[in-house]
Enzyme design. Sequence first.
Site, PDB file in Angstrom:
ATOM      1  N   HIS A  93      84.235  48.068 -53.439  1.00 58.86           N
ATOM      2  CA  HIS A  93      84.003  49.236 -54.331  1.00 58.86           C
ATOM      3  C   HIS A  93      83.371  48.746 -55.623  1.00 58.86           C
ATOM      4  O   HIS A  93      84.044  48.166 -56.468  1.00 58.86           O
ATOM      5  CB  HIS A  93      85.317  49.954 -54.638  1.00 58.86           C
ATOM      6  CG  HIS A  93      85.137  51.215 -55.420  1.00 58.86           C
ATOM      7  ND1 HIS A  93      85.713  52.410 -55.054  1.00 58.86           N
ATOM      8  CD2 HIS A  93      84.428  51.492 -56.555  1.00 58.86           C
ATOM      9  CE1 HIS A  93      85.370  53.345 -55.916  1.00 58.86           C
ATOM     10  NE2 HIS A  93      84.606  52.810 -56.851  1.00 58.86           N
TER      11      HIS A  93
ATOM     12  N   HIS B   1      80.161  49.437 -58.762  1.00 58.27           N
ATOM     13  CA  HIS B   1      79.067  50.194 -59.407  1.00 58.27           C
ATOM     14  C   HIS B   1      78.077  49.198 -60.006  1.00 58.27           C
ATOM     15  O   HIS B   1      78.476  48.350 -60.809  1.00 58.27           O
ATOM     16  CB  HIS B   1      79.609  51.081 -60.530  1.00 58.27           C
ATOM     17  CG  HIS B   1      80.604  52.079 -60.042  1.00 58.27           C
ATOM     18  ND1 HIS B   1      80.254  53.355 -59.652  1.00 58.27           N
ATOM     19  CD2 HIS B   1      81.946  51.992 -59.855  1.00 58.27           C
ATOM     20  CE1 HIS B   1      81.336  54.002 -59.251  1.00 58.27           C
ATOM     21  NE2 HIS B   1      82.381  53.200 -59.364  1.00 58.27           N
TER      22      HIS B   1
ATOM     23  N   ARG C 157      74.751  50.548 -60.839  1.00 58.45           N
ATOM     24  CA  ARG C 157      73.717  51.365 -61.507  1.00 58.45           C
ATOM     25  C   ARG C 157      72.319  50.998 -61.010  1.00 58.45           C
ATOM     26  O   ARG C 157      72.136  50.658 -59.865  1.00 58.45           O
ATOM     27  CB  ARG C 157      73.803  51.215 -63.047  1.00 58.45           C
ATOM     28  CG  ARG C 157      75.198  51.222 -63.637  1.00 58.45           C
ATOM     29  CD  ARG C 157      75.967  52.494 -63.427  1.00 58.45           C
ATOM     30  NE  ARG C 157      77.185  52.476 -64.236  1.00 58.45           N
ATOM     31  CZ  ARG C 157      78.298  53.119 -63.918  1.00 58.45           C
ATOM     32  NH1 ARG C 157      78.367  53.850 -62.813  1.00 58.45           N
ATOM     33  NH2 ARG C 157      79.344  53.048 -64.700  1.00 58.45           N
TER      34      ARG C 157
ATOM     35  N   ASN D 133      76.970  56.924 -57.321  1.00 56.64           N
ATOM     36  CA  ASN D 133      76.981  57.908 -58.420  1.00 56.64           C
ATOM     37  C   ASN D 133      75.940  57.584 -59.484  1.00 56.64           C
ATOM     38  O   ASN D 133      76.244  57.462 -60.668  1.00 56.64           O
ATOM     39  CB  ASN D 133      78.389  58.035 -59.033  1.00 56.64           C
ATOM     40  CG  ASN D 133      78.912  56.744 -59.638  1.00 56.64           C
ATOM     41  OD1 ASN D 133      78.533  55.651 -59.229  1.00 56.64           O
ATOM     42  ND2 ASN D 133      79.795  56.867 -60.618  1.00 56.64           N
TER      43      ASN D 133
ATOM     44  N   LYS E 287      80.849  58.889 -49.939  1.00 63.33           N
ATOM     45  CA  LYS E 287      81.837  58.905 -51.028  1.00 63.33           C
ATOM     46  C   LYS E 287      82.106  60.335 -51.464  1.00 63.33           C
ATOM     47  O   LYS E 287      81.171  61.086 -51.778  1.00 63.33           O
ATOM     48  CB  LYS E 287      81.294  58.094 -52.221  1.00 63.33           C
ATOM     49  CG  LYS E 287      82.180  58.095 -53.470  1.00 63.33           C
ATOM     50  CD  LYS E 287      83.412  57.217 -53.308  1.00 63.33           C
ATOM     51  CE  LYS E 287      84.364  57.359 -54.497  1.00 63.33           C
ATOM     52  NZ  LYS E 287      84.004  56.542 -55.636  1.00 63.33           N
TER      53      LYS E 287
ATOM     54  N   HIS F  29      87.511  59.424 -54.049  1.00 57.18           N
ATOM     55  CA  HIS F  29      88.050  59.338 -55.400  1.00 57.18           C
ATOM     56  C   HIS F  29      89.222  60.315 -55.395  1.00 57.18           C
ATOM     57  O   HIS F  29      89.030  61.525 -55.400  1.00 57.18           O
ATOM     58  CB  HIS F  29      86.998  59.726 -56.446  1.00 57.18           C
ATOM     59  CG  HIS F  29      87.536  59.600 -57.847  1.00 57.18           C
ATOM     60  ND1 HIS F  29      87.116  58.628 -58.730  1.00 57.18           N
ATOM     61  CD2 HIS F  29      88.502  60.300 -58.499  1.00 57.18           C
ATOM     62  CE1 HIS F  29      87.790  58.741 -59.860  1.00 57.18           C
ATOM     63  NE2 HIS F  29      88.634  59.748 -59.753  1.00 57.18           N
TER      64      HIS F  29
ATOM     65  N   HIS G 213      90.500  52.872 -55.263  1.00 57.93           N
ATOM     66  CA  HIS G 213      91.135  52.487 -56.528  1.00 57.93           C
ATOM     67  C   HIS G 213      92.454  53.219 -56.785  1.00 57.93           C
ATOM     68  O   HIS G 213      92.601  53.951 -57.740  1.00 57.93           O
ATOM     69  CB  HIS G 213      90.189  52.649 -57.725  1.00 57.93           C
ATOM     70  CG  HIS G 213      89.371  53.925 -57.735  1.00 57.93           C
ATOM     71  ND1 HIS G 213      89.926  55.166 -57.649  1.00 57.93           N
ATOM     72  CD2 HIS G 213      88.036  54.103 -57.854  1.00 57.93           C
ATOM     73  CE1 HIS G 213      88.966  56.069 -57.701  1.00 57.93           C
ATOM     74  NE2 HIS G 213      87.811  55.458 -57.817  1.00 57.93           N
TER      75      HIS G 213
ATOM     76  N   LEU H  40      88.982  55.541 -64.797  1.00 56.29           N
ATOM     77  CA  LEU H  40      89.533  56.625 -63.990  1.00 56.29           C
ATOM     78  C   LEU H  40      89.666  56.174 -62.546  1.00 56.29           C
ATOM     79  O   LEU H  40      88.730  55.563 -62.021  1.00 56.29           O
ATOM     80  CB  LEU H  40      88.629  57.866 -64.068  1.00 56.29           C
ATOM     81  CG  LEU H  40      88.699  58.612 -65.404  1.00 56.29           C
ATOM     82  CD1 LEU H  40      87.647  59.694 -65.472  1.00 56.29           C
ATOM     83  CD2 LEU H  40      90.090  59.197 -65.637  1.00 56.29           C
TER      84      LEU H  40
ATOM     85  N   ASP I  84      85.935  48.270 -58.438  1.00 54.46           N
ATOM     86  CA  ASP I  84      85.496  49.435 -59.221  1.00 54.46           C
ATOM     87  C   ASP I  84      84.880  48.994 -60.546  1.00 54.46           C
ATOM     88  O   ASP I  84      84.910  49.745 -61.527  1.00 54.46           O
ATOM     89  CB  ASP I  84      86.645  50.424 -59.473  1.00 54.46           C
ATOM     90  CG  ASP I  84      86.120  51.793 -59.907  1.00 54.46           C
ATOM     91  OD1 ASP I  84      84.955  52.130 -59.608  1.00 54.46           O
ATOM     92  OD2 ASP I  84      86.888  52.529 -60.573  1.00 54.46           O
TER      93      ASP I  84
ATOM     94  N   HIS J 189      79.437  50.142 -68.458  1.00 54.31           N
ATOM     95  CA  HIS J 189      79.001  51.083 -69.507  1.00 54.31           C
ATOM     96  C   HIS J 189      78.714  50.238 -70.739  1.00 54.31           C
ATOM     97  O   HIS J 189      79.509  49.348 -71.076  1.00 54.31           O
ATOM     98  CB  HIS J 189      80.110  52.084 -69.846  1.00 54.31           C
ATOM     99  CG  HIS J 189      80.411  53.054 -68.740  1.00 54.31           C
ATOM    100  ND1 HIS J 189      79.659  54.181 -68.514  1.00 54.31           N
ATOM    101  CD2 HIS J 189      81.379  53.056 -67.793  1.00 54.31           C
ATOM    102  CE1 HIS J 189      80.156  54.852 -67.471  1.00 54.31           C
ATOM    103  NE2 HIS J 189      81.203  54.179 -67.014  1.00 54.31           N
TER     104      HIS J 189
ATOM    105  N   ALA K 208      84.410  56.292 -68.992  1.00 51.12           N
ATOM    106  CA  ALA K 208      85.455  55.685 -68.167  1.00 51.12           C
ATOM    107  C   ALA K 208      84.876  54.521 -67.365  1.00 51.12           C
ATOM    108  O   ALA K 208      83.849  54.671 -66.704  1.00 51.12           O
ATOM    109  CB  ALA K 208      86.037  56.714 -67.211  1.00 51.12           C
TER     110      ALA K 208
HETATM  111  O1  DOR Z   1      86.379  54.450 -64.442  1.00 45.78           O
HETATM  112  C1  DOR Z   1      85.564  54.805 -63.609  1.00 45.78           C
HETATM  113  N1  DOR Z   1      84.239  54.531 -63.767  1.00 45.78           N
HETATM  114  N2  DOR Z   1      85.994  55.477 -62.556  1.00 45.78           N
HETATM  115  C2  DOR Z   1      85.135  56.033 -61.695  1.00 45.78           C
HETATM  116  O2  DOR Z   1      85.590  56.680 -60.773  1.00 45.78           O
HETATM  117  C3  DOR Z   1      83.669  55.911 -61.887  1.00 45.78           C
HETATM  118  C4  DOR Z   1      83.330  54.757 -62.700  1.00 45.78           C
HETATM  119  C5  DOR Z   1      81.896  54.778 -63.214  1.00 45.78           C
HETATM  120  O3  DOR Z   1      80.993  55.022 -62.407  1.00 45.78           O
HETATM  121  O4  DOR Z   1      81.682  54.534 -64.391  1.00 45.78           O
HETATM  122 ZN    ZN Z   2      84.243  53.705 -58.688  1.00 48.92          ZN
END
Ligand code: DOR
Ligand code: ZN
Length: 352
Positions: free
Chosen positions: A17, A19, A21, A45, A104, A141, A179, A228, A256, A260, A272
């Site tokens: 899992h 991310h 980007r 996402n 997802k 999720h 998660h 999250l 996860d 950011h 988050a």
């Molecule tokens: O904290 C999180 N950040 N939880 C998520 O489900 C998505 C993720 C994000 O893509 O930033």
């Molecule tokens: Zn995630």
Amino acid sequence: MSTSLTRLEMIQPDDWHLHIRDGEVMRDVLVDTARQFARAIVMPNLKPPVTTVDLANAYRERIEQQLKALGVSTFTPLMTLYLTNNTSAAEVLKAKAADVVAFKLYPAGATTNSDAGVSDLKFCHATLEAMQSVGMPLLVHGEVTDPEVDIFDREAVFIDQVLEPLRKNFPELKIVFEHITTKQAAHYVRDAQTGGKNILGATITPQHLLMNRNAIFTGGIRPHHYCLPVLKREEHRLALLEVATSGNPRFFLGTDSAPHAKGAKEAACGCAGCYSAFNALGLYAEAFESVGKLDRLEGFASFFGPDFYHLPRNTQKIVLVKSPQNIPAELPLGDATIVPLRAGETIAWSLA
Ligand code: DOR
Ligand code: ZN
């Protein structure tokens, strides 16, 4: 796997899992993940979300180009599609043929870039039917989005309101509860009856194994510990640690890690996500060592994920060493910076 107090040799893990980007951000975070992991499930996402096979193929190509530019040849991205109210059953079949590994489910509004997510699973029946029949996993999720439900209860309520009915309606559907953060989720996955089939799994992040909700408020508000589903009470952390280190193959590694930029986290309304990719394996080793279960790390990190997805286990090995490593205060992220988990601190375990 061999263990001593200071050295841990194991089959190379995967991240189930993640991310990463797109664009410049992707370039910077891919390096961290590819240093440790052989494969990772890439979350869809993006803005706009990866909702079709054509978009997933184009995204895969951008990732592969970036890996090539970085000189990395040892990492494979595993692609996913973002389920919407309008995803067709035909797209599921097309995805299966295109080596997309999962869909997802983001309940609409649940988290970062989830606005296009599913507003009600009743719109997805034919699609879920198709996923069930071709063995396409649904990654969830697991939080309800009802603002009336306390944010610390949203995962537990999701089990009763969404997950249990979903599993009743689609008893053969492969599901990963992503998660997980609560005792309820840990025990639900541990105790669920699946008729002996490997159709239910859960990923667990390093932050939920290492921190409870106090970490968001230690001496002031700590935006880099906000993700999250949000961190929960200590009793939940202990339940997660217990199942993660139990050797139960339903539980496997998924960081996860969610990049950011510093400015987007340290803001009046901060995003988050925790950036754990910089030394995720070191963080997991610390968690497993804290309960004397380092010998269980390899199953969690390297075996149970590929087994669930019916992919071959990796064969190459890595070595973790217990030798203090400084985590930088910030790392480059495109034209900005990012604050990794444990920024400015020393951690015990890292890749040799
Ligand atoms: O904290 C999180 N950040 N939880 C998520 O489900 C998505 C993720 C994000 O893509 O930033
Ligand atoms: Zn995630």
